[in-house]
Design a protein around this motif. Structure first.
Motif, mmCIF file in Angstrom:
data_model
loop_
_atom_site.group_PDB
_atom_site.id
_atom_site.type_symbol
_atom_site.label_atom_id
_atom_site.label_comp_id
_atom_site.label_asym_id
_atom_site.label_seq_id
_atom_site.Cartn_x
_atom_site.Cartn_y
_atom_site.Cartn_z
ATOM 1 N N VAL A 21 -15.962 -28.881 -3.388
ATOM 2 C CA VAL A 21 -15.491 -27.600 -2.855
ATOM 3 C C VAL A 21 -14.027 -27.698 -2.423
ATOM 4 C CG1 VAL A 21 -15.723 -25.982 -0.918
ATOM 5 C CG2 VAL A 21 -17.755 -26.731 -2.176
ATOM 6 N N LEU A 22 -13.683 -28.772 -1.724
ATOM 7 C CA LEU A 22 -12.302 -28.918 -1.259
ATOM 8 C C LEU A 22 -11.344 -29.109 -2.425
ATOM 9 C CD1 LEU A 22 -12.737 -31.129 1.940
ATOM 10 C CD2 LEU A 22 -12.383 -28.655 1.787
ATOM 11 N N ARG A 23 -11.775 -29.842 -3.449
ATOM 12 C CA ARG A 23 -10.918 -30.029 -4.620
ATOM 13 C C ARG A 23 -10.718 -28.697 -5.344
ATOM 14 N NH1 ARG A 23 -13.911 -33.145 -7.531
ATOM 15 N NH2 ARG A 23 -13.207 -35.073 -6.573
ATOM 16 N N ALA A 24 -11.802 -27.940 -5.502
ATOM 17 C CA ALA A 24 -11.698 -26.638 -6.167
ATOM 18 C C ALA A 24 -10.810 -25.689 -5.370
ATOM 19 C CB ALA A 24 -13.095 -26.036 -6.351
ATOM 20 N N THR A 25 -10.951 -25.729 -4.055
ATOM 21 C CA THR A 25 -10.123 -24.877 -3.199
ATOM 22 C C THR A 25 -8.647 -25.214 -3.355
ATOM 23 O OG1 THR A 25 -11.908 -24.684 -1.576
ATOM 24 C CG2 THR A 25 -9.695 -24.112 -0.833
ATOM 25 N N ALA A 26 -8.321 -26.493 -3.300
ATOM 26 C CA ALA A 26 -6.926 -26.913 -3.430
ATOM 27 C C ALA A 26 -6.373 -26.541 -4.797
ATOM 28 C CB ALA A 26 -6.808 -28.417 -3.202
ATOM 29 N N LEU A 29 -5.897 -22.784 -4.876
ATOM 30 C CA LEU A 29 -4.862 -22.415 -3.918
ATOM 31 C C LEU A 29 -3.471 -22.706 -4.478
ATOM 32 C CD1 LEU A 29 -4.534 -21.418 -0.957
ATOM 33 C CD2 LEU A 29 -4.545 -23.811 -0.276
ATOM 34 N N LEU A 30 -3.311 -23.889 -5.039
ATOM 35 C CA LEU A 30 -1.994 -24.297 -5.526
ATOM 36 C C LEU A 30 -1.625 -23.619 -6.838
ATOM 37 C CD1 LEU A 30 -2.094 -28.119 -4.711
ATOM 38 C CD2 LEU A 30 -1.025 -26.290 -3.396
ATOM 39 N N SER A 31 -2.612 -23.304 -7.655
ATOM 40 C CA SER A 31 -2.305 -22.708 -8.955
ATOM 41 C C SER A 31 -2.159 -21.189 -8.888
ATOM 42 C CB SER A 31 -3.385 -23.073 -9.978
ATOM 43 O OG SER A 31 -4.650 -22.541 -9.599
ATOM 44 N N GLU A 32 -2.912 -20.535 -7.993
ATOM 45 C CA GLU A 32 -2.929 -19.070 -7.994
ATOM 46 C C GLU A 32 -2.548 -18.434 -6.658
ATOM 47 O OE1 GLU A 32 -6.440 -17.457 -9.758
ATOM 48 O OE2 GLU A 32 -6.671 -19.149 -11.131
ATOM 49 N N VAL A 42 -14.289 -20.172 -5.572
ATOM 50 C CA VAL A 42 -14.369 -21.584 -5.200
ATOM 51 C C VAL A 42 -15.757 -22.132 -5.511
ATOM 52 C CG1 VAL A 42 -14.409 -23.189 -3.252
ATOM 53 C CG2 VAL A 42 -12.568 -21.511 -3.443
ATOM 54 N N ALA A 43 -16.791 -21.387 -5.133
ATOM 55 C CA ALA A 43 -18.164 -21.836 -5.380
ATOM 56 C C ALA A 43 -18.416 -22.017 -6.872
ATOM 57 C CB ALA A 43 -19.147 -20.830 -4.788
ATOM 58 N N ALA A 44 -17.925 -21.093 -7.670
ATOM 59 C CA ALA A 44 -18.122 -21.198 -9.118
ATOM 60 C C ALA A 44 -17.407 -22.422 -9.678
ATOM 61 C CB ALA A 44 -17.629 -19.922 -9.803
ATOM 62 N N ALA A 45 -16.179 -22.649 -9.226
ATOM 63 C CA ALA A 45 -15.407 -23.793 -9.722
ATOM 64 C C ALA A 45 -16.025 -25.120 -9.284
ATOM 65 C CB ALA A 45 -13.968 -23.701 -9.227
ATOM 66 N N ALA A 46 -16.596 -25.134 -8.084
ATOM 67 C CA ALA A 46 -17.212 -26.359 -7.558
ATOM 68 C C ALA A 46 -18.655 -26.529 -8.010
ATOM 69 C CB ALA A 46 -17.150 -26.357 -6.031
ATOM 70 N N GLU A 47 -19.205 -25.482 -8.684
ATOM 71 C CA GLU A 47 -20.581 -25.502 -9.165
ATOM 72 C C GLU A 47 -21.581 -25.672 -8.031
ATOM 73 O OE1 GLU A 47 -20.720 -28.477 -12.246
ATOM 74 O OE2 GLU A 47 -19.728 -27.160 -13.703
ATOM 75 N N ASP A 66 -9.117 -26.710 5.830
ATOM 76 C CA ASP A 66 -9.762 -27.988 5.551
ATOM 77 C C ASP A 66 -9.263 -28.573 4.233
ATOM 78 O OD1 ASP A 66 -11.389 -30.091 6.157
ATOM 79 O OD2 ASP A 66 -13.279 -29.038 5.857
ATOM 80 N N ALA A 67 -9.084 -27.725 3.225
ATOM 81 C CA ALA A 67 -8.608 -28.195 1.920
ATOM 82 C C ALA A 67 -7.195 -28.756 2.025
ATOM 83 C CB ALA A 67 -8.658 -27.054 0.905
ATOM 84 N N LEU A 68 -6.347 -28.099 2.796
ATOM 85 C CA LEU A 68 -4.982 -28.593 2.976
ATOM 86 C C LEU A 68 -4.966 -29.903 3.754
ATOM 87 C CD1 LEU A 68 -3.005 -25.309 3.742
ATOM 88 C CD2 LEU A 68 -2.945 -26.677 1.658
ATOM 89 N N SER A 69 -5.837 -30.009 4.742
ATOM 90 C CA SER A 69 -5.934 -31.265 5.494
ATOM 91 C C SER A 69 -6.355 -32.406 4.576
ATOM 92 C CB SER A 69 -6.945 -31.121 6.638
ATOM 93 O OG SER A 69 -6.499 -30.198 7.593
#
Length: 212
Positions: A21-26, A29-32, A42-47, A66-69
């Motif tokens: 989840v944190l990887r998908a969020t980051a 976040l960074l791309s879009e 995020v849930a879809a990307a993290a499956e 949390d993702a940025l941390s």
């Protein structure tokens, strides 16, 4: 895909879900950008199920903090060079390398601009900065153990002095984050409460006199 509370072992599926989840969020976040990020995407990307995300992160703001941390923890591991000055210099160079990335700057500017009057936003921001400072206190603790710093040194103040000029340039002036800034910021942090003088005195005591 819904998880059953209490059934996951530490380090098992719960830990993997958190990492995904944190990887998908980051990544999103960074791309879009922040505005395009949603819990559903995020849930879809993290499956994972959306309920899995909401169970740990009650809002998008908390998830982003949390993702940025986690991004900062992974890309800015706390250095251990053997000296206080070396650690501060290495830490600041890591911070600059991260925040120089245009996509990271956009995210920082967005997060900082979030409504300060919203208690939820304030708590999320506090959690983000708490996580960043908690790791950096290891630098201070080691320096105290080596005798480079007095035991009552405030780790937060020292790291604030170190990093504040870089964040000021990112958020306010847009001036370059160059080597001169690193030198000046490290000197500022070391001069805090006479730290630079104490370190210099220690070096002089440890070094043989040039007068023989």
């Amino acid at each position: 895909m819904t998880e059953k509370p209490g059934r996951q072992r530490p380090g098992g599926r719960t830990a993997r879900n958190r990492e995904n989840v944190l990887r998908a969020t980051a990544d999103l976040l960074l791309s879009e950008g922040y505005e395009q990020l949603t819990i559903a995407r995020v849930a879809a990307a993290a499956e994972v199920a959306e309920t899995t995300v909401y169970r740990r992160w009650p809002s998008k703001v908390h998830l982003v903090a949390d993702a940025l941390s986690e991004l900062a923890r992974v890309e800015n591991p706390i250095p251990d060079t053997g000296t206080l000055e070396g650690d501060l210099r290495a830490l600041l160079n890591q911070v600059i390398t991260l925040v120089e990335r245009p996509e990271v700057q956009r995210v920082i500017l967005t997060v900082v601009s979030l409504a300060a009057g919203d208690d939820e936003v304030v708590r999320a921001k506090d959690a983000f900065w708490e996580a960043r400072f908690a790791g950096a206190t290891d630098i201070v603790n080691r320096a105290v153990a080596r005798g480079e710093l007095p035991p009552d040194t405030d780790p937060y103040e020292l790291i604030e002095d170190l990093a504040a000029p870089a964040y000021f340039r990112v958020l306010i002036t847009g001036r370059p984050l160059d080597s001169r800034l690193v030198d000046r910021s490290v000197a500022l942090a070391l001069n805090r409460q006479g730290i630079r003088d104490a370190a210099a005195g220690s070096d002089r005591r440890a070094s043989p006199s040039v007068d023989g």
